[in-house]
Design an enzyme around this catalytic site. Structure first.
Site, mmCIF file in Angstrom:
data_model
loop_
_atom_site.group_PDB
_atom_site.id
_atom_site.type_symbol
_atom_site.label_atom_id
_atom_site.label_comp_id
_atom_site.label_asym_id
_atom_site.label_seq_id
_atom_site.Cartn_x
_atom_site.Cartn_y
_atom_site.Cartn_z
ATOM 1 N N CYS A 1 0.782 -1.233 0.000
ATOM 2 C CA CYS A 1 0.000 0.000 0.000
ATOM 3 C C CYS A 1 0.813 1.282 0.000
ATOM 4 O O CYS A 1 1.824 1.404 0.683
ATOM 5 C CB CYS A 1 -0.950 0.006 1.195
ATOM 6 S SG CYS A 1 -2.343 -1.123 0.978
ATOM 7 N N SER B 1 -5.099 12.018 -3.347
ATOM 8 C CA SER B 1 -5.150 10.561 -3.429
ATOM 9 C C SER B 1 -5.244 10.150 -4.886
ATOM 10 O O SER B 1 -5.761 10.892 -5.732
ATOM 11 C CB SER B 1 -6.369 10.035 -2.671
ATOM 12 O OG SER B 1 -6.612 8.687 -3.005
#
Length: 560
Positions: A119, A463
């Site tokens: 991640c 993001s």
């Protein structure tokens, strides 16, 4: 190889520690010691399955004649901090992960490392550590999550935010929560996690063809075992990332990122890796390839498909095959004695609905673009394929906010209207500190349908899930006295995504007067890691990492 570290009478105190931990004398003395930084963390679907993946890596290392030495590294889930001020820790996490791997690996004198990560900033930190350590290195990824199914429709995590802002009831949100993330793995859009997993193959840190294997596919475990075996071979070869990540490789990574419309965060990471390796790379290199490479990847948010679809459509190797006429095909691969051209010879060109050809791109624009202008003379970033046509050009009045939370409150109060351009500042590398992701404000804009009506510029990050006319990484940032710090409410701003410019339509004379009264604010964090980061990080256009050491003018401490 560091075998002498474990042999001889002077190494008795080292061997006894390893023996006490369960390793045999023969293994300790004769086999390559391979560190396994494992980013397992129970609180995230991207990391909660990594114990099993790590066990497969270790099995492969044992089978090939190495010693695996597993240790834990920090791991977080960015979505947990979404909307909270704590999000600013995420960027700093890249450096913390890299330092933690460096610390353990140096003390234990590993011959090589094989990281296990999935991640966002965690996998980015693993790559940074690999570049820093100068020992053979691999990264085994955790793969992608399956998409969810809600009321017969494919959904991903970002759909939950859209439902939240569109007035869904708590009961409806509960039902959607139960469906939207159905498996382990990284969220299946072109967020930072999947972008960085994919880039690992291009950067010669992840085994070709393996980065996007879904977490739910048992091929993930087989690939992890194979990577463990190859890790031993790589350790014995002595080839390190400094041998395998050349400037040509980094330029290939830029071209790949353009083609797949990867997360804007990838720009920061690629620049940081180049600096770590002493290879001169700047935003100008990104600008160059943005003019040549259009987006060919139809994965969310540039299209309707997921990363799982991307994997089964051919994955990274198929994208590289489509780019074969552009990339440096004579660049090395992870195998060292094989070039990318030779590797791609065995890949059949098969453009499809997910991965298009360069001649038939998803959009006739790059997946990333550098924005210049008087607001961002050192550069800013936008993802053109995620910008609606209605706002690819916008001229409007500035609405200025000093942080993400203030902007969010204004959006929710109805203070932002069509044609406005939000300015969110003091959220950059030093201003936040930590270069915060503005998911709170951006999610609100998307949820309220304002993403087709307004623009936003900031010195913060976004993001990989975000979309709209949003320009980030503005540099110089507000804390360093950039022009973004001088913007006032009502000033007219022009954003031209197609032209690659973002300008404040205020005269130089007025800006000079404003600068006379500008005062740098105190750091928001007076102690702790955020304070340390702010005092040691490079600016965004150089990667934003804690790399305070200077290189010569040609980045000359390592060959290009």
């Amino acid at each position: 190889m560091g075998y002498n570290y474990w042999n001889g009478t002077e190494a008795a105190h080292r061997r006894v520690m390893m023996k006490a931990a369960g390793y045999s004398d023969e293994d300790i003395r004769q086999k390559p010691h391979i560190g396994i930084p494992n980013s397992y963390m129970a609180g995230s679907p991207g990391t909660a399955h990594l114990r099993q993946v790590t066990e497969a890596v270790k099995e492969g290392i044992w089978a090939a004649g190495g010693i695996p030495v597993e240790f834990g590294i920090p791991a977080t889930c960015g979505n947990v901090a979404n909307g909270a001020d704590e999000m600013k820790y995420e960027q700093v996490g890249r450096d913390i992960v890299a330092m933690s791997i460096e610390f353990v690996s140096r003390i234990h004198n590993f011959d090589a490392i094989c990281c296990v990560a999935s991640c966002d900033l965690i996998i980015a930190g693993c790559y940074l550590a690999a570049c820093r350590l100068d020992i053979p290195a691999l990264v085994v990824t955790g793969g992608s999550m399956q998409a969810g199914n809600y009321c017969g429709k494919t959904v991903v995590e970002a759909d939950l935010d859209a439902a939240r802002f569109s007035g869904a009831s708590e009961a409806e949100l509960f039902e959607m929560e139960e469906s939207v993330c159905p498996s382990f793995g990284a969220c299946p859009s072109m967020g930072t996690a999947n972008t960085m997993q994919m880039l690992g193959e291009v950067l010669n840190l992840v085994m070709p063809g393996t980065s996007t294997i879904p977490a739910s596919d048992n091929a993930r475990l087989r690939a992890a075992r194979t990577a463990g075996k190859y890790m031993v071979q790589l350790a014995r070869s002595g080839k390190t990332p400094k041998d395998l990540i050349t400037k040509d490789v980094l330029e290939n990574a830029i071209m790949f990122d353009m083609a797949v419309a990867g997360s804007t965060n990838a720009v920061l990471h690629i620049l940081a890796y180049a600096y770590e390796l002493g290879i001169k790379l700047t935003l100008a290199d990104f600008e160059k390839y943005a003019k040549e490479i259009y987006c060919i990847n139809a994965v969310i948010p540039s299209g309707p498909y997921t990363v799982v679809d991307f994997h089964y459509a051919g994955g990274v190797k198929q994208v590289m095959k489509q780019l074969a006429g552009k990339i440096h095909t004579d660049a090395p691969t992870i195998y060292g004695d094989t070039t990318w051209g030779e590797l791609l010879d065995s890949v059949k060109s098969a453009p499809n609905k997910v991965i298009h050809s360069l001649e038939d791109p998803v959009a006739k624009e790059p997946g990333l673009k550098i924005m210049r202008g008087n607001i961002s003379p050192a550069g800013a970033i936008v993802r053109p394929t995620a910008v609606y046509e209605e706002v690819k050009y916008i001229k409007g009045a500035a609405k200025v906010y000093e942080c993400d939370q203030d902007a969010y409150r204004a959006i929710m109060a109805g203070e932002i209207v069509a044609g406005d351009i939000l300015v969110i500042r003091y959220e950059g590398c030093k201003g936040a500190p930590g270069m915060k992701e503005l998911m709170l404000s951006i999610d609100a804009l998307i949820g309220l349908g304002l993403d087709k009506k307004v623009g936003l510029i900031t010195d913060a990050r976004f993001s990989g899930f975000n979309y709209g006319a949003i320009v980030g990484h503005v540099s110089p940032e507000a804390y360093d006295g950039g022009v973004i710090a001088l913007i006032e409410n009502g000033d007219e701003i022009e954003m031209d995504i197609a032209g690659g410019t973002v300008n404040l339509l205020v005269s130089d004379e007025i800006l000079a007067e404003r600068r006379k009264s500008w005062v740098r604010p105190p750091l928001k964090q007076q102690k702790g890691v955020l304070n340390i980061y702010a005092q040691n990080c490079r600016p965004a256009e150089e990667g934003g990492a804690m790399q305070p050491w200077a290189l010569d003018a040609d980045y000359g401490y390592h060959h290009e």
